[in-house]
Design a protein around this motif. Sequence first.
Motif, PDB file in Angstrom:
ATOM      1  N   LEU A 211       0.781  -1.245  -0.111  1.00 43.32           N
ATOM      2  CA  LEU A 211      -0.039   0.015  -0.013  1.00 43.32           C
ATOM      3  C   LEU A 211       0.852   1.398  -0.020  1.00 43.32           C
ATOM      4  CD1 LEU A 211      -3.121  -0.675   2.441  1.00 43.32           C
ATOM      5  CD2 LEU A 211      -3.275   0.161  -0.146  1.00 43.32           C
ATOM      6  N   PRO A 212       1.593   1.572   0.888  1.00 45.02           N
ATOM      7  CA  PRO A 212       2.154   0.588   1.940  1.00 45.02           C
ATOM      8  C   PRO A 212       1.180   0.955   3.259  1.00 45.02           C
ATOM      9  CG  PRO A 212       3.643   2.331   2.019  1.00 45.02           C
ATOM     10  CD  PRO A 212       2.723   2.698   0.827  1.00 45.02           C
ATOM     11  N   ARG A 213       1.194  -0.131   4.014  1.00 41.61           N
ATOM     12  CA  ARG A 213       0.330   0.050   5.292  1.00 41.61           C
ATOM     13  C   ARG A 213       1.510   0.937   6.277  1.00 41.61           C
ATOM     14  NH1 ARG A 213       0.312  -5.594   4.941  1.00 41.61           N
ATOM     15  NH2 ARG A 213      -1.529  -6.510   4.198  1.00 41.61           N
ATOM     16  N   ARG A 214       0.913   1.766   7.094  1.00 41.74           N
ATOM     17  CA  ARG A 214       1.733   2.571   7.728  1.00 41.74           C
ATOM     18  C   ARG A 214       1.373   2.302   9.449  1.00 41.74           C
ATOM     19  NH1 ARG A 214       1.562   8.449   4.730  1.00 41.74           N
ATOM     20  NH2 ARG A 214       2.627   7.761   2.929  1.00 41.74           N
ATOM     21  N   LEU A 215       2.490   1.793  10.202  1.00 43.16           N
ATOM     22  CA  LEU A 215       2.245   1.352  11.391  1.00 43.16           C
ATOM     23  C   LEU A 215       3.041   2.038  12.514  1.00 43.16           C
ATOM     24  CD1 LEU A 215       2.681  -1.623   9.218  1.00 43.16           C
ATOM     25  CD2 LEU A 215       1.530  -2.247  11.112  1.00 43.16           C
ATOM     26  N   PHE A 216       2.691   1.939  13.888  1.00 39.62           N
ATOM     27  CA  PHE A 216       3.628   2.010  14.901  1.00 39.62           C
ATOM     28  C   PHE A 216       4.263   0.790  15.278  1.00 39.62           C
ATOM     29  CE2 PHE A 216       0.664   5.720  15.970  1.00 39.62           C
ATOM     30  CZ  PHE A 216       1.434   6.806  15.403  1.00 39.62           C
ATOM     31  N   ARG A 217       5.494   0.582  15.945  1.00 36.39           N
ATOM     32  CA  ARG A 217       5.822  -0.459  16.568  1.00 36.39           C
ATOM     33  C   ARG A 217       6.092   0.220  17.972  1.00 36.39           C
ATOM     34  NH1 ARG A 217       9.828  -1.438  14.026  1.00 36.39           N
ATOM     35  NH2 ARG A 217      11.436  -0.331  14.990  1.00 36.39           N
ATOM     36  N   VAL A 218       5.353  -0.417  18.961  1.00 34.19           N
ATOM     37  CA  VAL A 218       5.494   0.079  20.252  1.00 34.19           C
ATOM     38  C   VAL A 218       6.191  -0.770  21.173  1.00 34.19           C
ATOM     39  CG1 VAL A 218       3.960   0.980  22.381  1.00 34.19           C
ATOM     40  CG2 VAL A 218       3.383   1.260  19.742  1.00 34.19           C
ATOM     41  N   THR A 219       7.234  -0.293  21.886  1.00 33.17           N
ATOM     42  CA  THR A 219       7.990  -1.056  22.889  1.00 33.17           C
ATOM     43  C   THR A 219       7.856  -0.566  24.501  1.00 33.17           C
ATOM     44  OG1 THR A 219       9.899  -1.347  21.351  1.00 33.17           O
ATOM     45  CG2 THR A 219      10.197  -1.814  23.365  1.00 33.17           C
ATOM     46  N   LEU A 220       7.299  -1.253  25.304  1.00 33.02           N
ATOM     47  CA  LEU A 220       6.911  -1.052  26.574  1.00 33.02           C
ATOM     48  C   LEU A 220       7.570  -1.763  27.490  1.00 33.02           C
ATOM     49  CD1 LEU A 220       2.835  -1.181  26.025  1.00 33.02           C
ATOM     50  CD2 LEU A 220       4.503   1.110  25.779  1.00 33.02           C
ATOM     51  N   LYS A 221       7.954  -1.273  28.676  1.00 35.77           N
ATOM     52  CA  LYS A 221       8.488  -2.089  29.830  1.00 35.77           C
ATOM     53  C   LYS A 221       7.804  -2.015  30.887  1.00 35.77           C
ATOM     54  CE  LYS A 221      12.892  -2.339  30.660  1.00 35.77           C
ATOM     55  NZ  LYS A 221      14.304  -2.067  30.913  1.00 35.77           N
ATOM     56  N   LYS A 222       7.271  -3.010  31.602  1.00 35.22           N
ATOM     57  CA  LYS A 222       6.542  -3.079  32.943  1.00 35.22           C
ATOM     58  C   LYS A 222       7.092  -2.356  34.074  1.00 35.22           C
ATOM     59  CE  LYS A 222       4.197  -6.268  35.811  1.00 35.22           C
ATOM     60  NZ  LYS A 222       3.803  -7.679  36.398  1.00 35.22           N
ATOM     61  N   GLU A 223       6.455  -1.475  34.559  1.00 36.71           N
ATOM     62  CA  GLU A 223       7.112  -0.805  35.937  1.00 36.71           C
ATOM     63  C   GLU A 223       6.774  -1.428  36.890  1.00 36.71           C
ATOM     64  OE1 GLU A 223       6.673   3.686  34.351  1.00 36.71           O
ATOM     65  OE2 GLU A 223       5.131   2.983  35.282  1.00 36.71           O
TER      66      GLU A 223
END
Length: 223
Positions: A211-223
């Motif tokens: 398409l292109p698809r547009r994305l977020f890549r989210v990186t989280l850390k448990k507090e």
Amino acid sequence: MKKNTNVDKEILNKQNQHWENTFTKKSDMFGTEPSIPAQKATKIFKKEGKKELLELGGGQGRDTIFFAQNGFQVTVLDYCETGVETIKQKAQKMGLSESITAICHDVRKPLPFDDESFDCCYSHMLYCMALTTSELEFLSDEIRRVLKLGGLNVYTVRNTNDPDYGTGIHRGEDIYEVGEFVIHFFDKEKVDHLAKGFEIINIDEFEEGGLPRRLFRVTLKKE
């Protein structure tokens, strides 16, 4: 954060059968090579010394297999029986059955694991499936519950810069039905909203597909 609660739940609930039918017709719908997000997540998880991995929405297992080949002990969930059986067959064929546990489960229900069971969690476009914001809030809380302290959650989601955003049939909130597939699009405000109890490490924007698809890549850390 604003919420339009006028969500067509009947349409959303029909997505399960739609995905079952799609997976039955196309044995490798997304190809056999691991996704770029899975490759990047592998580097992040290895750097942090993570071993016990929970994958949500494993589809037909292209990322699942890659994680297992890279030394992770993978527990993968998908709500399509067809996908789960495909993953099991691939794992057996490739000699990875001891590294992969595949379970059919709907993530709108409590995750079937004890507290602090996993080092990390990964999902590629699960968050942008037919899930309402309240269901995503519940899922985020469940992921946090089953992660160990300092555990990482890496997920990808199509965002509101995507060419498909606002097209097709509006199904409430930022949810649209595009070509029979229901997609929940994210802005950064929604990412922040769902990060309760986590530290946001990164929100990266990237493109995938034709398409292109547009994305977020989210990186989280448990507090």
